[in-house]
Enzyme design. Structure first.
Site, PDB file in Angstrom:
ATOM      1  N   HIS A   1      52.603  60.501  59.729  1.00  0.00           N
ATOM      2  CA  HIS A   1      53.375  60.792  58.513  1.00  0.00           C
ATOM      3  C   HIS A   1      54.855  60.539  58.833  1.00  0.00           C
ATOM      4  O   HIS A   1      55.270  60.720  59.980  1.00  0.00           O
ATOM      5  CB  HIS A   1      53.143  62.261  58.154  1.00  0.00           C
ATOM      6  CG  HIS A   1      53.713  62.691  56.841  1.00  0.00           C
ATOM      7  ND1 HIS A   1      55.039  63.015  56.681  1.00  0.00           N
ATOM      8  CD2 HIS A   1      53.134  62.864  55.629  1.00  0.00           C
ATOM      9  CE1 HIS A   1      55.247  63.371  55.428  1.00  0.00           C
ATOM     10  NE2 HIS A   1      54.108  63.291  54.760  1.00  0.00           N
TER      11      HIS A   1
ATOM     12  N   GLN B   1      47.366  68.543  58.577  1.00  0.00           N
ATOM     13  CA  GLN B   1      46.092  68.242  57.902  1.00  0.00           C
ATOM     14  C   GLN B   1      44.886  68.792  58.658  1.00  0.00           C
ATOM     15  O   GLN B   1      43.746  68.543  58.248  1.00  0.00           O
ATOM     16  CB  GLN B   1      45.934  66.729  57.704  1.00  0.00           C
ATOM     17  CG  GLN B   1      46.997  66.097  56.824  1.00  0.00           C
ATOM     18  CD  GLN B   1      46.944  66.560  55.370  1.00  0.00           C
ATOM     19  OE1 GLN B   1      45.948  67.110  54.905  1.00  0.00           O
ATOM     20  NE2 GLN B   1      48.028  66.349  54.643  1.00  0.00           N
TER      21      GLN B   1
ATOM     22  N   CYS C   1      53.457  58.663  52.375  1.00  0.00           N
ATOM     23  CA  CYS C   1      54.458  58.897  53.436  1.00  0.00           C
ATOM     24  C   CYS C   1      53.943  58.452  54.799  1.00  0.00           C
ATOM     25  O   CYS C   1      54.206  59.112  55.821  1.00  0.00           O
ATOM     26  CB  CYS C   1      54.880  60.359  53.500  1.00  0.00           C
ATOM     27  SG  CYS C   1      55.873  60.836  52.110  1.00  0.00           S
TER      28      CYS C   1
HETATM   29  N1  7TS Z   1      52.478  65.668  58.642  1.00  0.00           N
HETATM   30  C1  7TS Z   1      51.344  65.377  57.985  1.00  0.00           C
HETATM   31  C2  7TS Z   1      50.151  64.869  58.749  1.00  0.00           C
HETATM   32  C3  7TS Z   1      51.282  65.566  56.592  1.00  0.00           C
HETATM   33  O1  7TS Z   1      50.158  65.282  55.939  1.00  0.00           O
HETATM   34  C4  7TS Z   1      52.424  66.045  55.909  1.00  0.00           C
HETATM   35  C5  7TS Z   1      52.442  66.184  54.408  1.00  0.00           C
HETATM   36  C6  7TS Z   1      53.566  66.362  56.653  1.00  0.00           C
HETATM   37  C7  7TS Z   1      53.556  66.148  58.020  1.00  0.00           C
HETATM   38  C8  7TS Z   1      54.790  66.944  56.028  1.00  0.00           C
HETATM   39  O2  7TS Z   1      54.505  68.233  55.550  1.00  0.00           O
HETATM   40  P1  7TS Z   1      55.601  69.070  54.764  1.00  0.00           P
HETATM   41  O3  7TS Z   1      54.857  70.271  54.288  1.00  0.00           O
HETATM   42  O4  7TS Z   1      56.681  69.399  55.724  1.00  0.00           O
HETATM   43  O5  7TS Z   1      56.069  68.198  53.654  1.00  0.00           O
HETATM   44  N2  7TS Z   1      51.549  65.327  53.737  1.00  0.00           N
HETATM   45  C9  7TS Z   1      51.549  65.063  52.407  1.00  0.00           C
HETATM   46  C10 7TS Z   1      50.614  64.214  51.818  1.00  0.00           C
HETATM   47  O6  7TS Z   1      49.705  63.660  52.416  1.00  0.00           O
HETATM   48  N3  7TS Z   1      50.865  64.127  50.496  1.00  0.00           N
HETATM   49  O7  7TS Z   1      51.935  64.890  50.226  1.00  0.00           O
HETATM   50  C11 7TS Z   1      52.357  65.475  51.409  1.00  0.00           C
END
Ligand code: 7TS
Length: 403
Positions: free
Chosen positions: A122, A202, A361
């Protein structure tokens, strides 16, 4: 066997009608919906105990502080950490990774040192390291993928050299919904005396996590992906790393004493929790994890894996269907023929079905696949096979309209 109908009743939003049709919410990898007990906790904290934590001798402040620290213990237990001081509250996965990148590099990395990440990260696990690349001359090495979108472990072994200082990889891909062999990845790094940060955004909602069993050096996740509110997340770090690392933000609560000649820092975990923490979010996160415990993370995992298996099977009945990678957790990414994923997403939205389309992302992964993006359906404990049937009918209808 879980009673999904009973579980659904705990989520007020699932009664929503979208364009006069029942909401089919399949965007859980982006964020999960919240059970009533979590929503009520937020209101209860403000109604019965709101007061700034840590600083007060008065009753309410002590009640709020106790409730916040009880949540820290709930998180510790939930991920199998050894000590509460290894649990740092942050705003989420993104902030947790930025904290480690910044403070770890400040303490342990110099120009020319290397971090290993992977092709399927990500952006939150790419950009913080790129900022270090620009600011401090740190190099990024990338684990390539095999033909079926698995991490190429042999190539990974060959990325290590004496400049490698940290590995930072996702436990489960947010695009592919596949689980990486994280224990093996950690073992290989440890054979080189290199610590590993696991992006658990995840995996935490869908798997039993034990950071000590994994021997993870850092494990990060967001509350909002596991039935807790937005704006609260966790950084687990082994005490030996956190103690050695420089603080990230400066401010209140992270200090022991301040003078203009010298400031000394507070002990863990407070050293990394500058400013008034989101104690309401923290208490609600604790409530969310208690709720997950009451259902059982293993029960949740097996229900979601069954949904994923069923979704893959049913999607594959649609002519021209392409599923990316080998989903085994709770998300499936796909394309149909050369139809743009946004077109499918827009049409099935009119049927009340919420999926996500685009690059999720993870642009380097999407570029690697040579596609414009994917459509992604992702599941939580409250989803049902009937909802997947509705999704399949929706996609079939969209394909017919767009072909
Ligand atoms: N790492 C992974 C593997 C993620 O899926 C996400 C968010 C993040 C980091 C960042 O998380 P945050 O809570 O700090 O924003 N993933 C997603 C997605 O798959 N669709 O929207 C957000």
């Amino acid at each position: 066997m879980l009673n999904i109908e009973d579980i659904r009743k705990e989520f007020p939003i699932l009664d929503t009608l979208v364009y006069n049709r029942p909401l089919v919410y399949l965007d859980n990898a982006a964020t999960t919906q919240k059970p009533k007990c979590v929503i009520d906790t937020i209101s209860e904290v403000y109604s019965t105990m709101n007061s700034n934590v840590h600083r007060g001798v008065h009753h309410l402040s002590q009640v709020a502080t106790c409730a916040m620290e009880k949540s820290r213990e709930t998180v510790r237990d939930f991920i199998g950490a050894k000590e509460c001081c290894e649990i740092i509250f942050t705003r989420g996965t993104t902030e947790s990774i930025n904290l480690v990148a910044s403070s770890f590099a400040e303490t342990f990395m110099k120009e020319g040192d290397e971090v290993i990440i992977s092709t399927m990260e990500h952006h939150s696990n790419i950009v913080p390291w790129q900022l270090l690349q620009e600011r401090r001359g740190i190099k990024i090495r990338v684990i390539p993928l095999t033909g079926n979108c698995r991490l190429d472990i042999e190539a990974y072994r060959n990325l290590f050299n004496e400049k490698t200082k940290i590995v930072s990889v996702a436990h489960v891909s947010n695009v592919l919904g596949s689980t990486n062999p994280i224990k093996e990845i950690i073992e290989i790094a440890h054979n080189h005396n290199v610590p590993v940060l696991v992006d658990g955004a995840q995996s935490i909602p869908h798997k039993k996590i034990n950071v000590q069993e994994l021997d993870a050096d850092f494990f990060v996740f967001s509350g909002h992906k596991i039935y807790a509110p937005t704006g609260i997340g966790v950084l687990y770090g082994k005490k030996k790393w956190l103690e050695a690392m420089q603080p990230y933000h400066g401010g209140g609560e992270m200090i022991k004493s301040v003078s203009f000649s010298k400031t000394t820092f507070n002990e863990l975990p407070y050293k990394f929790e500058a400013g008034t923490p989101d104690y309401v979010g923290i208490i609600a996160l604790g409530r969310a994890l208690e709720w997950v415990n009451s259902i059982g993370i293993e029960n949740i995992a097996s229900h979601e894996q069954e949904l994923t298996r069923y979704a893959v099977e049913q999607l594959n009945t649609i002519p021209g269907m392409r599923i990316f990678g080998e989903p085994d957790s709770a998300a499936v990414s796909f394309l149909v023929g050369d139809i743009h994923p946004a077109d499918i997403g827009t049409i099935i939205d009119r049927l009340g079905i919420a999926i996500r389309t685009g690059h999720h992302c993870a642009q380097p992964l999407i570029d690697h696949l040579g596609i414009p993006g994917t459509a992604r359906a992702s599941f939580a404990v409250y989803n049902t096979k009937e909802e997947i049937d509705t999704l399949i009918q929706g996609i079939a209808r969209a394909v017919k309209m767009l072909s």
